[in-house]
Design a protein around this motif. Structure first.
Motif, PDB file in Angstrom:
ATOM      1  N   VAL A 111      29.340  39.595  50.673  1.00 50.94           N
ATOM      2  CA  VAL A 111      29.054  38.308  50.043  1.00 50.94           C
ATOM      3  C   VAL A 111      29.600  38.316  48.622  1.00 50.94           C
ATOM      4  N   TYR A 112      30.475  37.347  48.331  1.00 53.27           N
ATOM      5  CA  TYR A 112      30.989  37.138  46.982  1.00 53.27           C
ATOM      6  C   TYR A 112      30.360  35.863  46.448  1.00 53.27           C
ATOM      7  N   GLY A 113      29.655  35.978  45.342  1.00 52.72           N
ATOM      8  CA  GLY A 113      29.031  34.814  44.742  1.00 52.72           C
ATOM      9  C   GLY A 113      29.839  34.315  43.554  1.00 52.72           C
ATOM     10  N   PHE A 114      29.839  33.016  43.353  1.00 52.34           N
ATOM     11  CA  PHE A 114      30.518  32.396  42.213  1.00 52.34           C
ATOM     12  C   PHE A 114      29.561  31.377  41.602  1.00 52.34           C
ATOM     13  N   GLY A 115      29.319  31.474  40.303  1.00 51.80           N
ATOM     14  CA  GLY A 115      28.415  30.530  39.677  1.00 51.80           C
ATOM     15  C   GLY A 115      28.506  30.574  38.167  1.00 51.80           C
ATOM     16  N   GLU A 116      27.780  29.685  37.532  1.00 45.54           N
ATOM     17  CA  GLU A 116      27.766  29.617  36.077  1.00 45.54           C
ATOM     18  C   GLU A 116      26.828  30.681  35.512  1.00 45.54           C
ATOM     19  N   ARG A 117      26.880  30.843  34.189  1.00 49.13           N
ATOM     20  CA  ARG A 117      26.061  31.872  33.533  1.00 49.13           C
ATOM     21  C   ARG A 117      24.571  31.633  33.720  1.00 49.13           C
ATOM     22  N   LYS A 118      24.198  30.410  34.022  1.00 52.95           N
ATOM     23  CA  LYS A 118      22.788  30.081  34.211  1.00 52.95           C
ATOM     24  C   LYS A 118      22.260  30.533  35.574  1.00 52.95           C
ATOM     25  N   THR A 119      23.124  31.067  36.429  1.00 53.04           N
ATOM     26  CA  THR A 119      22.713  31.484  37.767  1.00 53.04           C
ATOM     27  C   THR A 119      21.566  32.490  37.691  1.00 53.04           C
ATOM     28  N   PRO A 120      20.467  32.253  38.395  1.00 50.73           N
ATOM     29  CA  PRO A 120      19.339  33.191  38.354  1.00 50.73           C
ATOM     30  C   PRO A 120      19.736  34.589  38.841  1.00 50.73           C
ATOM     31  N   GLN A 121      19.169  35.601  38.220  1.00 49.66           N
ATOM     32  CA  GLN A 121      19.515  36.980  38.530  1.00 49.66           C
ATOM     33  C   GLN A 121      19.265  37.359  39.996  1.00 49.66           C
ATOM     34  N   THR A 144      31.953  31.707  36.791  1.00 46.82           N
ATOM     35  CA  THR A 144      33.080  30.784  36.907  1.00 46.82           C
ATOM     36  C   THR A 144      33.777  30.502  35.584  1.00 46.82           C
ATOM     37  N   ASP A 145      33.146  30.825  34.450  1.00 51.12           N
ATOM     38  CA  ASP A 145      33.862  30.623  33.186  1.00 51.12           C
ATOM     39  C   ASP A 145      34.987  31.635  33.021  1.00 51.12           C
ATOM     40  N   ARG A 146      35.008  32.660  33.879  1.00 53.37           N
ATOM     41  CA  ARG A 146      36.097  33.641  33.851  1.00 53.37           C
ATOM     42  C   ARG A 146      37.344  33.127  34.562  1.00 53.37           C
ATOM     43  N   LEU A 147      37.191  32.076  35.351  1.00 55.40           N
ATOM     44  CA  LEU A 147      38.284  31.612  36.191  1.00 55.40           C
ATOM     45  C   LEU A 147      39.218  30.734  35.374  1.00 55.40           C
ATOM     46  N   VAL A 148      40.502  31.057  35.415  1.00 57.05           N
ATOM     47  CA  VAL A 148      41.479  30.342  34.603  1.00 57.05           C
ATOM     48  C   VAL A 148      42.396  29.527  35.501  1.00 57.05           C
ATOM     49  N   GLY A 149      43.317  28.763  34.861  1.00 53.02           N
ATOM     50  CA  GLY A 149      44.242  27.941  35.622  1.00 53.02           C
ATOM     51  C   GLY A 149      43.559  26.758  36.250  1.00 53.02           C
ATOM     52  N   THR A 150      42.765  26.015  35.459  1.00 55.44           N
ATOM     53  CA  THR A 150      41.993  24.911  36.002  1.00 55.44           C
ATOM     54  C   THR A 150      42.816  23.646  36.130  1.00 55.44           C
ATOM     55  N   VAL A 183      29.652  29.478  46.560  1.00 55.28           N
ATOM     56  CA  VAL A 183      29.937  28.928  45.235  1.00 55.28           C
ATOM     57  C   VAL A 183      28.795  28.009  44.826  1.00 55.28           C
ATOM     58  N   SER A 184      27.910  28.520  43.988  1.00 54.01           N
ATOM     59  CA  SER A 184      26.759  27.753  43.529  1.00 54.01           C
ATOM     60  C   SER A 184      26.053  28.528  42.434  1.00 54.01           C
ATOM     61  N   SER A 185      25.293  27.814  41.611  1.00 53.22           N
ATOM     62  CA  SER A 185      24.455  28.462  40.598  1.00 53.22           C
ATOM     63  C   SER A 185      22.983  28.324  40.955  1.00 53.22           C
TER      64      SER A 185
END
Length: 247
Positions: free
Chosen positions: A120-130, A142-148, A100-102
């Motif tokens: 490997v499952y990655g989780f990060g913000e839209r700014k995460t490098p390709q 992570t903006d897809r994740l709901v129920g915060t 979990v990192s960008s």
């Protein structure tokens, strides 16, 4: 490796590059892939900037790992997280890792874990490098994740119309090529196989970005594919093909 809810996973969170607001949605997403046997979060907990995380760690049984910033401008947290990840990898107790990192610094770590045959499952913000996105088997923004815990659940994205979906050249090429790669002599392909190919070719693909909670819903909404359920063993399995052109 195919997704299996019995997989043993290690969840490693870079507190400097993730928001506490995602924690509920994050762990719910992780549960789709397996069981989190290790949940650790890394940062300098002596500073005030991680105060938001402190409030949710106990409720979710996430172990905070203290890492002092030895030198200004250098991220010691990344190094500590990578070292722990390699120790866990060598223990041979896990089927996969959730990173979990960008931060692009974890690109080589993701590649190394995959070289060992783990998922490997990655989780990060839209700014995460390709490069980091591509190094993962599956990447979830992570903006897809709901129920915060810090805000109300996000509103679902509006469903894109058939015309909008058909006009998305990248999406259509991705789907058509995946169906072609998995199809039999009659053009039919198992939807699960198609979904697997799509994820391998585009780790950050997610039907939720188009307003559809399921891959099958997205396929049906486009209107250019035939689908049918086939009885295989004790269950029904969906198949898909590109609609034949009218003569």
């Amino acid at each position: 490796m195919a997704n299996d809810v019995t997989d043993k996973l290690a969840v490693l969170i870079d507190a400097d590059n993730a928001r506490p607001a995602i924690v509920d949605g994050l762990l719910a997403e992780v549960a789709k892939f397996g069981t989190a046997h290790v949940k650790r979060i890394y940062g300098d907990w002596t500073g005030p900037n991680l105060g938001g995380w402190k409030a949710v760690l106990l409720d979710h049984s996430i172990q905070p790992i203290q890492q002092f910033a030895y030198t200004s401008g250098k991220n010691a947290t990344d190094s500590a997280m990578i070292i722990d990840a390699m120790d866990l990898l060598y223990s041979a107790r896990f089927d996969g890792f959730c990173i979990v990192s960008s931060d692009s610094d974890f690109t080589r770590l993701a590649s190394r874990i995959r070289e060992a045959g783990l998922t490997v499952y990655g989780f990060g913000e839209r700014k995460t490098p390709q490069p980091f996105v591509s190094a993962c088997d599956k990447f979830i923004y992570t903006d897809r994740l709901v129920g915060t815990v810090e805000s109300e659940p996000e509103e679902p994205k509006a469903k894109k119309t058939a015309n909008e979906l058909r006009g998305d050249t990248k999406l259509m090429n991705l789907l058509r090529n995946a169906i072609d790669a998995a199809s039999d002599e009659n053009g039919w392909a198992a939807l699960s196989t198609v979904g697997g190919i799509v994820n391998k070719r585009s780790p950050d693909f997610d039907s939720r970005d188009y307003g559809y909670s399921r891959f099958s819903g997205l396929i049906n909404a486009i209107g250019l594919f035939d689908t049918e359920d086939r009885q295989i063993g004790n269950g029904k399995h969906p198949f898909v093909r590109v609609k034949p052109k009218a003569r």
